[in-house]
Design a protein around this motif. Structure first.
Motif, PDB file in Angstrom:
ATOM      1  N   ALA A 113       0.702   3.929  -3.053  1.00  0.00           N
ATOM      2  CA  ALA A 113       0.347   5.328  -2.756  1.00  0.00           C
ATOM      3  C   ALA A 113       1.448   6.270  -3.240  1.00  0.00           C
ATOM      4  CB  ALA A 113       0.131   5.494  -1.250  1.00  0.00           C
ATOM      5  N   ARG A 114       2.689   5.885  -3.022  1.00  0.00           N
ATOM      6  CA  ARG A 114       3.813   6.721  -3.430  1.00  0.00           C
ATOM      7  C   ARG A 114       3.809   6.952  -4.936  1.00  0.00           C
ATOM      8  NH1 ARG A 114       8.623   4.497  -3.668  1.00  0.00           N
ATOM      9  NH2 ARG A 114       8.114   2.879  -2.159  1.00  0.00           N
ATOM     10  N   GLU A 129       0.828  -1.219   0.000  1.00  0.00           N
ATOM     11  CA  GLU A 129       0.000   0.000   0.000  1.00  0.00           C
ATOM     12  C   GLU A 129       0.858   1.263   0.000  1.00  0.00           C
ATOM     13  OE1 GLU A 129      -2.274  -1.657   3.275  1.00  0.00           O
ATOM     14  OE2 GLU A 129      -4.100  -0.937   2.268  1.00  0.00           O
ATOM     15  N   GLU A 130       1.921   1.254   0.756  1.00  0.00           N
ATOM     16  CA  GLU A 130       2.816   2.426   0.801  1.00  0.00           C
ATOM     17  C   GLU A 130       3.388   2.664  -0.592  1.00  0.00           C
ATOM     18  OE1 GLU A 130       6.528   4.327   0.510  1.00  0.00           O
ATOM     19  OE2 GLU A 130       6.450   2.124   0.503  1.00  0.00           O
ATOM     20  N   ARG A 163       1.036   6.771  -6.739  1.00  0.00           N
ATOM     21  CA  ARG A 163      -0.338   7.164  -7.084  1.00  0.00           C
ATOM     22  C   ARG A 163      -1.018   6.127  -7.963  1.00  0.00           C
ATOM     23  NH1 ARG A 163      -0.464  12.799  -5.863  1.00  0.00           N
ATOM     24  NH2 ARG A 163       1.637  13.461  -5.336  1.00  0.00           N
ATOM     25  N   ARG A 164      -0.872   4.870  -7.577  1.00  0.00           N
ATOM     26  CA  ARG A 164      -1.531   3.790  -8.309  1.00  0.00           C
ATOM     27  C   ARG A 164      -2.587   3.157  -7.419  1.00  0.00           C
ATOM     28  NH1 ARG A 164       0.123   2.316 -13.667  1.00  0.00           N
ATOM     29  NH2 ARG A 164       2.271   3.031 -13.947  1.00  0.00           N
ATOM     30  N   PRO A 165      -3.794   2.943  -7.954  1.00  0.00           N
ATOM     31  CA  PRO A 165      -4.760   2.164  -7.178  1.00  0.00           C
ATOM     32  C   PRO A 165      -4.296   0.714  -7.058  1.00  0.00           C
ATOM     33  CG  PRO A 165      -5.727   2.982  -9.256  1.00  0.00           C
ATOM     34  CD  PRO A 165      -4.291   3.347  -9.272  1.00  0.00           C
TER      35      PRO A 165
END
Lengths: 198, 198
Positions: free
Chosen positions: B29-30, B25-26, B32-34
């Motif tokens: 998020a870094r 998840e980190e 910007r991908r779902p």
């Protein structure tokens, strides 16, 4: 006092071991560790693990070909597939043991690069001997070495010793008793050498 | 425009997939991908590859146990072995599909952490249902879902779809058509997302 070595176990038919062979000397030098070069026969390990060449396994074949090529590009290591893969690497490995420790690094590079940088067929003993000759060995003596019972026994013993040491694939590294399996464990190996482990 | 997702394929009985679940998840998020969460049954892949749980394979067993524990420590992920390993993960995976996409991340963490952070026995359906209840699901409805033919078919279909997509182990990631197999490919995945590939 000399620092304890990194023992580098490899099979000449392993593309990941080839890529590792192009990276390990820089890493060892950076951490001031000597390297011990140990070719062995991966087939002996496949007999125990029931595994086989990744490129022959359903589902894993396509992925592993792609990953090998991608890994080589990532590390700027020239890569091509030899005409026969996997190939029987026993002659090359015997010649490395026959030639002795001092020649192991350059002979290892010579055999690996012949197979995976230039796509030569090390399955053919003529090719193996031509590579040995280009590396400065006497081809007739090298050919005799590949049939020498003592050299055959040496490679068999080294393969047994690798298995005893816990080697379960190629490439494999052991340093300070800690085992690392795979070209993809070299970043972890690097960090282990840097930090002393965790 | 939304960026293309990272599809994360995992099997609840895989310790490497658990470690990956704590890191992905980190990373997503870094960049910007779902994230798309896809539990599947690794056993279906083992049937095709002839592989099996690493910890049951001669030579590889000791190494892989050590490497799993070392990898968890490296990434500061709490780790313990569940009492039964590997365990049958079918109930947990069915509940994730039944509960729907919005619940997939927190349910995935709940099941993985129960098994590998707290050492609970997800082989027992009572344990699975207790974890589901603690995560806010109705345990009777969850239990019924694990026996629902439509949910059973869904997990079987998702497993088939994973195999069709080239998934050959767990964890497995696909982003922009590029496949990455293994917790040990997450640094490569990270670099791929950073650079757009090489």
């Amino acid at each position: 006092m000399t620092a304890a070595p990194i023992t580098f176990y490899y099979e000449f038919s392993s593309p990941y071991a080839y890529i590792a062979s192009e990276r390990i000397e820089e890493m060892a030098a950076r951490h001031r560790r000597p390297l011990v070069w140990k070719p062995f026969l991966l087939g002996a390990i496949f007999k125990q693990t029931g595994a086989g060449p990744l490129t022959q396994i359903p589902l894993k074949a396509d992925y592993s070909k792609r990953d090998i090529e991608r890994t080589a590009r990532l590390h700027d290591v020239p890569f091509t597939w030899p005409p026969r893969f996997p190939f029987l690497s026993v002659a090359a490995a015997r010649i490395v043991y026959w030639a002795g420790e001092a020649r192991a690094p350059d002979l290892t590079h010579a055999f690996f690069r012949a197979a995976f940088a230039r796509g030569e067929d090390l399955h053919r003993s003529e090719t193996v001997l031509a590579v040995a000759e280009a590396a400065g060995l006497d081809p007739a003596a090298a050919e005799a070495a590949t049939r020498d019972p003592a050299i055959k026994a040496r490679l068999a013993d080294e393969t047994d010793a690798a298995i005893q040491a816990g080697v379960c694939g190629a490439p494999f590294f052991i340093v300070d008793g800690e085992p690392f399996w795979g070209c993809d464990r070299m970043e972890m190996l690097d960090r282990w050498l840097e930090t002393g482990g965790w």
